[in-house]
Enzyme design. Structure first.
Site, PDB file in Angstrom:
ATOM      1  N   GLU A 320       0.807  -1.215   0.000  1.00  0.00           N
ATOM      2  CA  GLU A 320       0.000   0.000   0.000  1.00  0.00           C
ATOM      3  C   GLU A 320       0.843   1.269   0.000  1.00  0.00           C
ATOM      4  O   GLU A 320       0.793   2.053   0.949  1.00  0.00           O
ATOM      5  CB  GLU A 320      -0.883   0.017   1.257  1.00  0.00           C
ATOM      6  CG  GLU A 320      -1.771  -1.189   1.407  1.00  0.00           C
ATOM      7  CD  GLU A 320      -2.516  -1.242   2.729  1.00  0.00           C
ATOM      8  OE1 GLU A 320      -3.580  -1.863   2.783  1.00  0.00           O
ATOM      9  OE2 GLU A 320      -2.011  -0.670   3.723  1.00  0.00           O
ATOM     10  N   GLY A 322       1.810   5.048  -0.508  1.00  0.00           N
ATOM     11  CA  GLY A 322       1.090   6.312  -0.682  1.00  0.00           C
ATOM     12  C   GLY A 322       2.059   7.415  -1.057  1.00  0.00           C
ATOM     13  O   GLY A 322       2.116   7.874  -2.201  1.00  0.00           O
ATOM     14  N   ARG A 323       2.899   7.773  -0.077  1.00  0.00           N
ATOM     15  CA  ARG A 323       3.874   8.856  -0.265  1.00  0.00           C
ATOM     16  C   ARG A 323       4.764   8.634  -1.491  1.00  0.00           C
ATOM     17  O   ARG A 323       5.026   9.575  -2.246  1.00  0.00           O
ATOM     18  CB  ARG A 323       4.759   8.908   0.990  1.00  0.00           C
ATOM     19  CG  ARG A 323       5.847   9.945   1.000  1.00  0.00           C
ATOM     20  CD  ARG A 323       6.807   9.696   2.172  1.00  0.00           C
ATOM     21  NE  ARG A 323       6.083   9.228   3.341  1.00  0.00           N
ATOM     22  CZ  ARG A 323       5.591  10.021   4.285  1.00  0.00           C
ATOM     23  NH1 ARG A 323       5.798  11.300   4.236  1.00  0.00           N
ATOM     24  NH2 ARG A 323       4.923   9.514   5.312  1.00  0.00           N
ATOM     25  N   ARG A 359       3.351  19.251   7.976  1.00  0.00           N
ATOM     26  CA  ARG A 359       4.341  18.217   8.288  1.00  0.00           C
ATOM     27  C   ARG A 359       5.561  18.724   9.060  1.00  0.00           C
ATOM     28  O   ARG A 359       6.006  18.056  10.000  1.00  0.00           O
ATOM     29  CB  ARG A 359       4.775  17.483   7.011  1.00  0.00           C
ATOM     30  CG  ARG A 359       3.599  16.790   6.327  1.00  0.00           C
ATOM     31  CD  ARG A 359       4.006  15.941   5.147  1.00  0.00           C
ATOM     32  NE  ARG A 359       4.798  14.813   5.560  1.00  0.00           N
ATOM     33  CZ  ARG A 359       6.101  14.706   5.385  1.00  0.00           C
ATOM     34  NH1 ARG A 359       6.775  15.673   4.771  1.00  0.00           N
ATOM     35  NH2 ARG A 359       6.748  13.676   5.813  1.00  0.00           N
ATOM     36  N   TYR A 363       6.179  16.819  12.466  1.00  0.00           N
ATOM     37  CA  TYR A 363       7.285  15.848  12.568  1.00  0.00           C
ATOM     38  C   TYR A 363       8.663  16.471  12.361  1.00  0.00           C
ATOM     39  O   TYR A 363       9.642  15.739  12.188  1.00  0.00           O
ATOM     40  CB  TYR A 363       7.174  14.739  11.507  1.00  0.00           C
ATOM     41  CG  TYR A 363       5.808  14.239  11.164  1.00  0.00           C
ATOM     42  CD1 TYR A 363       4.999  13.660  12.133  1.00  0.00           C
ATOM     43  CD2 TYR A 363       5.340  14.293   9.857  1.00  0.00           C
ATOM     44  CE1 TYR A 363       3.745  13.175  11.795  1.00  0.00           C
ATOM     45  CE2 TYR A 363       4.087  13.805   9.520  1.00  0.00           C
ATOM     46  CZ  TYR A 363       3.288  13.252  10.506  1.00  0.00           C
ATOM     47  OH  TYR A 363       2.059  12.763  10.174  1.00  0.00           O
ATOM     48  N   CYS A 390      -0.778  32.155  12.577  1.00  0.00           N
ATOM     49  CA  CYS A 390      -0.548  32.766  13.888  1.00  0.00           C
ATOM     50  C   CYS A 390       0.038  31.763  14.873  1.00  0.00           C
ATOM     51  O   CYS A 390      -0.578  31.447  15.895  1.00  0.00           O
ATOM     52  CB  CYS A 390      -1.852  33.340  14.402  1.00  0.00           C
ATOM     53  SG  CYS A 390      -2.544  34.506  13.235  1.00  0.00           S
ATOM     54  N   GLU A 391       1.176  31.216  14.539  1.00  0.00           N
ATOM     55  CA  GLU A 391       1.884  30.250  15.393  1.00  0.00           C
ATOM     56  C   GLU A 391       3.365  30.439  15.154  1.00  0.00           C
ATOM     57  O   GLU A 391       3.797  30.450  13.988  1.00  0.00           O
ATOM     58  CB  GLU A 391       1.597  28.803  14.941  1.00  0.00           C
ATOM     59  CG  GLU A 391       0.217  28.320  15.119  1.00  0.00           C
ATOM     60  CD  GLU A 391       0.047  27.445  16.338  1.00  0.00           C
ATOM     61  OE1 GLU A 391       1.050  26.846  16.788  1.00  0.00           O
ATOM     62  OE2 GLU A 391      -1.070  27.378  16.833  1.00  0.00           O
ATOM     63  N   TYR A 420       0.628  14.063   1.757  1.00  0.00           N
ATOM     64  CA  TYR A 420       0.393  14.495   3.145  1.00  0.00           C
ATOM     65  C   TYR A 420       0.561  16.002   3.325  1.00  0.00           C
ATOM     66  O   TYR A 420       0.953  16.464   4.392  1.00  0.00           O
ATOM     67  CB  TYR A 420       1.286  13.717   4.125  1.00  0.00           C
ATOM     68  CG  TYR A 420       1.067  12.225   4.034  1.00  0.00           C
ATOM     69  CD1 TYR A 420      -0.096  11.645   4.537  1.00  0.00           C
ATOM     70  CD2 TYR A 420       1.994  11.399   3.413  1.00  0.00           C
ATOM     71  CE1 TYR A 420      -0.318  10.283   4.428  1.00  0.00           C
ATOM     72  CE2 TYR A 420       1.776  10.031   3.297  1.00  0.00           C
ATOM     73  CZ  TYR A 420       0.617   9.485   3.816  1.00  0.00           C
ATOM     74  OH  TYR A 420       0.393   8.136   3.709  1.00  0.00           O
TER      75      TYR A 420
HETATM   76  C1  LIG Z   1      -2.531   1.219   6.709  1.00  0.00           C
HETATM   77  C2  LIG Z   1      -1.677   2.126   5.904  1.00  0.00           C
HETATM   78  N1  LIG Z   1      -1.277   1.724   4.685  1.00  0.00           N
HETATM   79  C3  LIG Z   1      -0.502   2.505   3.909  1.00  0.00           C
HETATM   80  C4  LIG Z   1      -0.103   3.755   4.334  1.00  0.00           C
HETATM   81  C5  LIG Z   1       0.732   4.585   3.410  1.00  0.00           C
HETATM   82  O1  LIG Z   1       1.937   4.949   3.937  1.00  0.00           O
HETATM   83  P1  LIG Z   1       2.981   5.741   3.037  1.00  0.00           P
HETATM   84  O2  LIG Z   1       2.249   6.903   2.457  1.00  0.00           O
HETATM   85  O3  LIG Z   1       4.028   6.155   3.985  1.00  0.00           O
HETATM   86  O4  LIG Z   1       3.428   4.810   1.971  1.00  0.00           O
HETATM   87  C6  LIG Z   1      -0.475   4.203   5.606  1.00  0.00           C
HETATM   88  C7  LIG Z   1      -0.029   5.516   6.092  1.00  0.00           C
HETATM   89  O5  LIG Z   1      -0.308   5.992   7.136  1.00  0.00           O
HETATM   90  C8  LIG Z   1      -1.286   3.370   6.401  1.00  0.00           C
HETATM   91  O6  LIG Z   1      -1.702   3.760   7.616  1.00  0.00           O
END
Ligand SMILES: Cc1ncc(COP(=O)(O)O)c(C=O)c1O
Length: 463
Positions: A320, A322-323, A359, A363, A390-391, A420
């Site tokens: 999975e 994403g980033r 972000r 972090y 305002c931070e 993100y």
């Molecule tokens: C269950 C799950 N799968 C996949 C991802 C995707 O992570 P990334 O974007 O770091 O690849 C996340 C990110 O929080 C997640 O919680």
């Protein structure tokens, strides 16, 4: 809206795409030799401009205003293809939480990926855009009744169970004539990830069910007792911004161990193994990213060896990312509004900030903004790029080098801004969330328009 911007940009020597070091030197500055943090289509242009997808960023800023998010469609597609090529036998599922809009859902589907969603909202957006629901995985440590009902109504492929109470809740609302496929989110007891707040593979945090304390095994037994739930596999997501393949190999080993124990105890062979996402990207020149090819080799080998040792058939592998799909495809563009020199610092304040990119505040993430739209021969100065909110903690890029004459009216571009940022954007100070413009082949088109004052005030219905 589709606008053709600068379709005949001068192109660089054709050898450039094969030499990522050359691109990095041109865009990221001398002394940077690794892969560039910019999308592969990014090119330096005349007058200090940079183009992405054949579209000039300064022209885009002019037309669409700033803050602006530019998303390189081909970069997204190529990243999807890289995963498909590295994992030809696996189900690759794009983690929508990184960034989702209708176009993004289309692109990842066209490239053969599934989708991981975390709410009824993400799910409904994907399905109403034509995404096949059976290719969607629903996650969430605290799924609302609405999330679960929507998932069942729309027919999502798999729901990943994250707590014991969810099992009974889900079984109770699954129609009598249906059987919902589920996986168990397992905590394999692995510390990995770029920051404590994104480490989700260790015990004692809010996600998943632990192998160590037996709650994962307990959940498996309970699901196997439910007539309306079909347990199809185990899932884990050990963290984000993970730069090494080793934790994934360990996770596979532990999950295969659990698959073997499930077969011994229940006589059931689960057909799927989902190892989540979390693959690191470079935010600044020289930072490492996770090599997807190496990951594929090592994970495949561990899975084959582990299953052979345990006499298990090979499960269907799922992952999975994403980033690593959306992040490097995005560039944020801001105007400088103010430059302030204090005793020790130079603050360069831009027209966005923590409302479009939380972000750094969350972090402490570091970025590499670059001046675009003019050449400067001024010696570099170490500055702190801050937002307009305002931070005092509204810092976009701490201690970065920009030309010493950076001034109000200048444009700054921030690469690696596709994941993100906008998905975590907020309404803080009611500045309105920026638009997202897709660029490809010299054409720019608005995917998500700027949030207007009207959008914001329409929700405010009380007196
Ligand atoms: C269950 C799950 N799968 C996949 C991802 C995707 O992570 P990334 O974007 O770091 O690849 C996340 C990110 O929080 C997640 O919680």
């Amino acid at each position: 809206m589709t606008v053709s911007l600068h379709p005949s940009l001068p192109s660089l020597p054709s050898s450039l795409p094969g030499d990522p070091g050359a691109l990095s030197r041109l865009l990221d500055g001398a002394g940077t030799d690794g892969p560039s943090v910019w999308p592969r289509s990014a090119r330096p242009e005349a007058g200090g401009d940079v183009s992405v997808g054949g579209v000039s960023l300064t022209e885009a800023a002019d037309r669409f205003g700033t803050p602006l998010y530019v998303l390189d469609e081909q970069e997204v597609r190529e990243r999807c293809r890289t995963y498909r090529a590295a994992f030809p036998q696996a189900d690759v599922v794009y983690a929508a939480k990184a960034f989702l809009c209708r176009a993004m859902a289309h692109w990842v589907r066209e490239e053969g990926l599934g989708l991981d969603v975390c709410s009824a909202g993400e799910l409904a957006l994907a399905v109403t855009t034509g995404f096949p629901p059976e290719k969607i995985v629903l996650h969430g440590n605290a799924k609302s009744p609405e999330d679960l009902r929507t998932a069942l109504r729309l027919g999502v492929g798999v729901i990943v169970v994250d707590s014991a109470s969810e099992i009974a809740r889900l079984a109770a609302i699954t129609p009598a004539d249906a059987r919902q496929q589920v996986m168990v989110r397992v905590v394999p007891g692995i510390a990995a990830g770029g920051h404590a707040k994104v480490r989700t593979g260790t015990d004692d945090q809010k996600f998943g069910l632990s192998i160590t304390d037996g709650s994962a095994q307990h959940a498996v037994a309970r699901i196997l007792d439910q007539r309306h739930l079909e347990l199809v596999g185990l899932h884990c997501h050990i963290g984000s911004q993970i730069g090494s393949v080793k934790p994934y190999v360990t996770a596979v080993r532990r999950l295969v161990g659990l698959l073997a124990r499930i077969r011994e105890q229940h006589g059931v062979v689960l057909p799927r193994l989902n190892i989540g996402g979390g693959h690191a990207i470079a935010y600044r020149p020289g930072e490492p990213s996770l090599d997807v090819g190496v990951l594929a080799d090592r994970v495949r080998t561990e899975l084959a060896d582990g299953c052979a040792r345990a006499h298990l058939p090979l499960p269907l592998l799922m992952l999975e990312p994403g980033r690593a799909i959306a992040g490097p495809a995005g560039v944020a563009v801001y105007h400088v509004l103010a430059v302030k020199r204090t005793g020790e610092h130079t603050f360069v304040a831009v027209d966005g900030g923590m409302s479009d990119n939380p972000r750094p505040a969350l972090y402490g993430v570091r970025y590499a903004p670059r001046l675009i739209g003019r050449h400067s021969s001024a010696p570099p100065r170490t500055v702190t790029v801050v937002g307009r909110h305002c931070e005092a903690g509204d810092v976009l890029a701490d201690e970065v080098e920009l030309p010493g004459d950076v001034r109000p009216g200048d444009l700054l571009a921030v690469p690696a801004a596709g994941a993100y940022h906008l998905s975590m954007a907020s309404g803080y100070n009611l500045v309105g969330r920026p638009p997202v413009v897709a660029v490809s082949g010299g054409i720019a088109r608005v995917l998500v328009r700027r949030e207007s004052l009207d959008d914001m005030t329409r929700r405010d219905v009380g007196l």
